[in-house]
Scaffold this motif. Structure first.
Motif, PDB file in Angstrom:
ATOM      1  N   ASP A  79      37.656  45.814  32.383  1.00  0.00           N
ATOM      2  CA  ASP A  79      38.609  45.074  33.205  1.00  0.00           C
ATOM      3  C   ASP A  79      40.031  45.284  32.698  1.00  0.00           C
ATOM      4  N   VAL A  80      40.932  45.636  33.622  1.00  0.00           N
ATOM      5  CA  VAL A  80      42.334  45.776  33.255  1.00  0.00           C
ATOM      6  C   VAL A  80      43.096  44.488  33.542  1.00  0.00           C
ATOM      7  N   GLY A  81      42.610  43.702  34.487  1.00  0.00           N
ATOM      8  CA  GLY A  81      43.172  42.387  34.732  1.00  0.00           C
ATOM      9  C   GLY A  81      44.438  42.345  35.553  1.00  0.00           C
ATOM     10  N   SER A  82      44.943  43.504  35.979  1.00  0.00           N
ATOM     11  CA  SER A  82      46.185  43.504  36.755  1.00  0.00           C
ATOM     12  C   SER A  82      46.212  44.610  37.816  1.00  0.00           C
ATOM     13  N   ILE A  83      45.059  45.163  38.126  1.00  0.00           N
ATOM     14  CA  ILE A  83      44.953  46.164  39.204  1.00  0.00           C
ATOM     15  C   ILE A  83      43.732  45.779  40.027  1.00  0.00           C
ATOM     16  N   PHE A  84      43.974  45.154  41.182  1.00  0.00           N
ATOM     17  CA  PHE A  84      42.888  44.579  41.968  1.00  0.00           C
ATOM     18  C   PHE A  84      42.886  45.095  43.401  1.00  0.00           C
ATOM     19  N   LEU A  85      41.684  45.327  43.906  1.00  0.00           N
ATOM     20  CA  LEU A  85      41.465  45.460  45.340  1.00  0.00           C
ATOM     21  C   LEU A  85      41.026  44.094  45.844  1.00  0.00           C
ATOM     22  N   PHE A  86      41.805  43.525  46.741  1.00  0.00           N
ATOM     23  CA  PHE A  86      41.448  42.266  47.398  1.00  0.00           C
ATOM     24  C   PHE A  86      40.926  42.608  48.792  1.00  0.00           C
ATOM     25  N   SER A  87      39.769  42.073  49.146  1.00  0.00           N
ATOM     26  CA  SER A  87      39.124  42.499  50.392  1.00  0.00           C
ATOM     27  C   SER A  87      38.510  41.323  51.143  1.00  0.00           C
ATOM     28  N   LYS A  88      38.570  41.411  52.466  1.00  0.00           N
ATOM     29  CA  LYS A  88      37.946  40.390  53.315  1.00  0.00           C
ATOM     30  C   LYS A  88      36.429  40.574  53.381  1.00  0.00           C
ATOM     31  N   ILE A  89      35.974  41.771  53.027  1.00  0.00           N
ATOM     32  CA  ILE A  89      34.550  42.087  53.108  1.00  0.00           C
ATOM     33  C   ILE A  89      34.123  42.783  51.817  1.00  0.00           C
ATOM     34  N   PRO A  90      32.818  42.824  51.514  1.00  0.00           N
ATOM     35  CA  PRO A  90      32.378  43.523  50.300  1.00  0.00           C
ATOM     36  C   PRO A  90      32.845  44.980  50.289  1.00  0.00           C
ATOM     37  N   ILE A  91      33.096  45.498  49.110  1.00  0.00           N
ATOM     38  CA  ILE A  91      33.664  46.831  48.972  1.00  0.00           C
ATOM     39  C   ILE A  91      32.799  47.903  49.632  1.00  0.00           C
ATOM     40  N   ASN A  92      31.470  47.759  49.585  1.00  0.00           N
ATOM     41  CA  ASN A  92      30.598  48.787  50.164  1.00  0.00           C
ATOM     42  C   ASN A  92      30.543  48.731  51.690  1.00  0.00           C
ATOM     43  N   LYS A  93      31.272  47.785  52.283  1.00  0.00           N
ATOM     44  CA  LYS A  93      31.334  47.663  53.741  1.00  0.00           C
ATOM     45  C   LYS A  93      32.662  48.162  54.307  1.00  0.00           C
ATOM     46  N   LEU A  94      33.459  48.856  53.489  1.00  0.00           N
ATOM     47  CA  LEU A  94      34.807  49.250  53.908  1.00  0.00           C
ATOM     48  C   LEU A  94      34.854  50.565  54.690  1.00  0.00           C
ATOM     49  N   GLU A  95      33.728  51.169  54.982  1.00  0.00           N
ATOM     50  CA  GLU A  95      33.704  52.401  55.774  1.00  0.00           C
ATOM     51  C   GLU A  95      34.462  52.197  57.088  1.00  0.00           C
ATOM     52  N   GLY A  96      35.459  53.063  57.329  1.00  0.00           N
ATOM     53  CA  GLY A  96      36.228  53.011  58.569  1.00  0.00           C
ATOM     54  C   GLY A  96      37.223  51.877  58.656  1.00  0.00           C
ATOM     55  N   LYS A  97      37.373  51.104  57.595  1.00  0.00           N
ATOM     56  CA  LYS A  97      38.289  49.967  57.603  1.00  0.00           C
ATOM     57  C   LYS A  97      39.680  50.380  57.127  1.00  0.00           C
ATOM     58  N   ARG A  98      40.628  49.442  57.267  1.00  0.00           N
ATOM     59  CA  ARG A  98      42.021  49.695  56.884  1.00  0.00           C
ATOM     60  C   ARG A  98      42.317  49.022  55.540  1.00  0.00           C
ATOM     61  N   VAL A  99      42.893  49.808  54.631  1.00  0.00           N
ATOM     62  CA  VAL A  99      43.245  49.307  53.310  1.00  0.00           C
ATOM     63  C   VAL A  99      44.741  49.532  53.091  1.00  0.00           C
ATOM     64  N   ALA A 100      45.451  48.469  52.756  1.00  0.00           N
ATOM     65  CA  ALA A 100      46.881  48.554  52.472  1.00  0.00           C
ATOM     66  C   ALA A 100      47.081  48.856  50.988  1.00  0.00           C
ATOM     67  N   LEU A 101      47.898  49.866  50.701  1.00  0.00           N
ATOM     68  CA  LEU A 101      48.178  50.285  49.335  1.00  0.00           C
ATOM     69  C   LEU A 101      49.574  49.826  48.936  1.00  0.00           C
ATOM     70  N   THR A 102      49.720  49.344  47.706  1.00  0.00           N
ATOM     71  CA  THR A 102      51.038  48.966  47.224  1.00  0.00           C
ATOM     72  C   THR A 102      51.952  50.182  47.130  1.00  0.00           C
ATOM     73  N   SER A 103      53.227  49.982  47.444  1.00  0.00           N
ATOM     74  CA  SER A 103      54.219  51.053  47.324  1.00  0.00           C
ATOM     75  C   SER A 103      54.736  51.182  45.903  1.00  0.00           C
ATOM     76  N   SER A 104      54.245  50.339  44.980  1.00  0.00           N
ATOM     77  CA  SER A 104      54.766  50.295  43.615  1.00  0.00           C
ATOM     78  C   SER A 104      54.031  51.214  42.650  1.00  0.00           C
ATOM     79  N   SER A 105      53.011  51.929  43.116  1.00  0.00           N
ATOM     80  CA  SER A 105      52.129  52.627  42.194  1.00  0.00           C
ATOM     81  C   SER A 105      51.830  54.046  42.629  1.00  0.00           C
TER      82      SER A 105
END
Length: 285
Positions: A79-105
């Motif tokens: 665990d790094v404790g400061s790099i997180f994917l926050f999701s409305k659904i479980p990660i393995n259900k993200l096929e074809g979904k939209r993910v917003a990426l931070t512009s800071s990294s």
């Protein structure tokens, strides 16, 4: 002329900078410039910044122009404790979904693409946005936040949102540390200002050592005042971080670059990590 020092404006790199004698270094020609990782990456690539804690991915994009300072990084072996994917659904259900990426990294963005694309085999639509949890999640299924933005969101995360630590996901799949930032110097800066650069490097090593020896107590007091959070939280946070650059770190970093190249995220492969050998030799004396 002196040297411009880019300083990532996140808590995770503070142990390398906290105890620097800034007044003495400024008098000798150092200029400290706080930047988020994406700004620092750009400054290093353009030559307006001479040395900094550059994103690991940005280093790989311009590896020929830099040398790495030995024994310094921002890494984790879980665990790094400061790099997180926050999701409305479980990660393995993200096929074809939209993910917003931070512009800071740069590193974290491409680490997420490796995790979702290679480890989970998912096809995802990405959009880059300013780091704002509410705005990112308004029209997307998940979002990536890093640094203090991620920590603040973690503190206030809605209970129905899933949270995934990218350091943990990397380690679970590779059993290797993940290095998010390295300390790199431009080769022409080493040639022109080697002695001043070495003194800065020596102070960074001593700052790291002192931070670990006192269990980050001074540093945490400063962070509590500026950002908030409990002492217990910050003690646990820094316990999960690592600021070395060992052979295991290098192995993990080269694997990250291999995956990034295989997925077309890097234009050229990175097969080795050139260290500033003079600094490595003087450090061992």
């Amino acid at each position: 002329m002196g040297i411009v020092v880019g300083e990532i404006s996140y808590t995770n790199i503070m142990p390398l900078f906290y105890y620097l004698d800034r007044r003495q270094l400024v008098e000798r020609g150092c200029t400290f410039v706080p930047k988020v990782p994406s700004e620092l990456n750009r400054g290093m690539a353009e030559g307006s910044v001479d040395i900094g804690g550059i994103s690991s991915f940005a280093y790989a994009q311009n590896a020929g122009a830099f040398q790495l300072l030995p024994s310094l990084s921002v890494s984790s072996s879980g665990d790094v404790g400061s790099i997180f994917l926050f999701s409305k659904i479980p990660i393995n259900k993200l096929e074809g979904k939209r993910v917003a990426l931070t512009s800071s990294s740069a590193t974290s963005v491409n680490l997420l693409k490796i995790i979702l694309g290679r480890f989970y085999g998912l096809g995802v639509d990405y959009v880059t946005m300013k780091p704002d949890f509410d705005a990112m999640m308004a029209e997307n299924d998940a979002c990536l936040l890093i640094g203090d933005d991620a920590i603040r969101t973690y503190w206030n995360q809605p209970s129905e949102i899933y949270r995934y630590d990218l350091g943990r996901l990397w380690n679970d799949n590779t059993r290797l540390p993940m290095t998010y930032a390295v300390v790199a110097a431009r080769k022409n800066t080493i040639s022109a200002h080697g002695e001043l650069l070495y003194d800065l490097y020596d102070q960074m090593l001593k700052s790291k050592k002192r931070s670990y020896e006192n269990r980050f107590d001074d540093l945490i007091r400063s962070i509590e005042y500026e950002i908030g959070g409990s002492r217990g939280f910050w003690q646990s946070y820094f316990k999960g971080l690592n600021h070395d650059l060992s052979p295991a770190h290098e192995e993990g970093l080269l694997l990250f670059y291999e995956y990034a190249y295989d997925l077309g995220l890097l234009e050229k492969p990175v097969k080795h990590l050139p260290l500033w050998q003079e600094a490595a030799g003087r450090q061992s004396v």
